[in-house]
Design a protein around this motif. Structure first.
Motif, PDB file in Angstrom:
ATOM      1  N   PRO A 162       0.836  -1.239   0.068  1.00 58.76           N
ATOM      2  CA  PRO A 162       0.075  -0.028  -0.070  1.00 58.76           C
ATOM      3  C   PRO A 162       1.068   1.179  -0.154  1.00 58.76           C
ATOM      4  CG  PRO A 162      -0.002  -0.967   2.118  1.00 58.76           C
ATOM      5  CD  PRO A 162       0.700  -1.960   1.225  1.00 58.76           C
ATOM      6  N   ARG A 196      -9.096   0.301  -0.937  1.00 55.77           N
ATOM      7  CA  ARG A 196      -8.482   0.112   0.405  1.00 55.77           C
ATOM      8  C   ARG A 196      -9.177  -1.127   1.290  1.00 55.77           C
ATOM      9  NH1 ARG A 196      -8.914   4.305   3.448  1.00 55.77           N
ATOM     10  NH2 ARG A 196      -6.841   4.321   4.314  1.00 55.77           N
ATOM     11  N   ARG A 199      -7.504  -5.476   3.161  1.00 52.74           N
ATOM     12  CA  ARG A 199      -6.287  -5.130   3.897  1.00 52.74           C
ATOM     13  C   ARG A 199      -5.520  -6.470   4.358  1.00 52.74           C
ATOM     14  NH1 ARG A 199      -7.016   0.111   6.088  1.00 52.74           N
ATOM     15  NH2 ARG A 199      -9.042   0.800   5.518  1.00 52.74           N
ATOM     16  N   ASP A 202      -6.347  -8.609   7.716  1.00 51.30           N
ATOM     17  CA  ASP A 202      -7.457  -9.364   7.560  1.00 51.30           C
ATOM     18  C   ASP A 202      -7.653 -10.447   6.710  1.00 51.30           C
ATOM     19  OD1 ASP A 202      -8.389  -7.307   9.520  1.00 51.30           O
ATOM     20  OD2 ASP A 202      -9.256  -5.983   7.652  1.00 51.30           O
TER      21      ASP A 202
END
Length: 255
Positions: A162, A196, A199, A202
């Motif tokens: 990211p 976004r 993640r 997760d």
């Protein structure tokens, strides 16, 4: 960002105000001329990494779009490759453009959340599709992937690091997701695409809960960030070689 052969602003606006399925049906003829298609550099790097861990017999490209990932599977699978997507328009383009000389290739229209296959694949890949799934859908999605893999099978997908908080890329993705949330709050049907929402923390947790062992492999073609971390990784989630054996009361079929 778009080549002259790509969609116009009006066409993009119509797509954005449609459902996900209808939007991709409309975009399909020009999809390969947009930045939404996975770049060839990523496809080639993933193919090289899978060659080092294969070969595989049967492969599935989950949310295959116009078939770019099917071409990767055709290079690392020996027997059969299947592309699955719920957009009929994208599948039409895939059938037209993907004609590998190697294994048998077919395309199936289906929702990734309800795959019409048994445990028939050694490898499942996916490229750039996870933004279309809300975080609460990940357990069901990964359960579907597990259900179509044979024991010892692998679920592989590239993961780009990211952007750093405060960077231009960070603010661009944040703005895009905000616009999509406003759009979906005001307009129906929804168009789920959030950059976004996927993640890694997760994702790794849900893969483990689904029974996968997660490995990370740096893709050296993309180098490293200033802190030494890879710019792009290949996530390889593997199943055990043998199905789990029930124990206790379940082993004898007790209720």
């Amino acid at each position: 960002m778009f080549s002259p052969e790509g969609p116009s602003l009006r066409e993009l606006a119509v797509q954005a105000l449609s459902s996900v399925e209808r939007g991709y049906d409309l975009l399909a003829p020009k999809f390969d001329h947009t930045p939404f298609r996975t770049p060839d550099a990523v496809l080639d790097a993933v193919q090289s990494a899978l060659r080092r861990t294969g070969p595989f017999d049967a492969g599935l490209d989950l949310c295959c779009g116009t078939g770019a990932g099917v071409g990767v599977l055709a290079e690392v699978c020996r027997e059969r490759v299947v592309g699955v997507d719920f957009s009929a328009g994208m599948l039409d383009m895939a059938r037209e453009r993907v004609r590998p000389a190697g294994p048998s290739v077919s395309f199936v229209r289906a929702d990734a959340r309800a795959l019409p296959f048994g445990p028939a694949f050694d490898l499942v890949v996916s490229f750039g599709a996870f933004g279309h799934f809300l975080p609460r859908e990940l357990p069901g999605l990964f359960a579907q992937v597990r259900a179509v893999l044979r024991p010892g099978g692998c679920f592989a997908f590239p993961l780009v690091a990211p952007p750093r908080p405060g960077s231009l890329g960070y603010w661009m993705l944040l703005a895009f997701d905000l616009v999509m949330r406003v759009r979906n709050a005001l307009w129906r049907p929804p168009f789920v695409m959030y950059y976004r929402a996927f993640r890694f923390g997760d994702v790794r947790r849900e893969l483990a809960r689904a029974g996968f062992r997660v490995e990370l492999h740096a893709l050296p073609e993309f180098g490293r960030r200033p802190d030494g971390s890879p710019r792009v990784r290949l996530v390889m989630a593997r199943l055990p070689d043998q199905p789990a054996v029930p124990s206790g009361r379940d082993a004898v079929g007790s209720p």
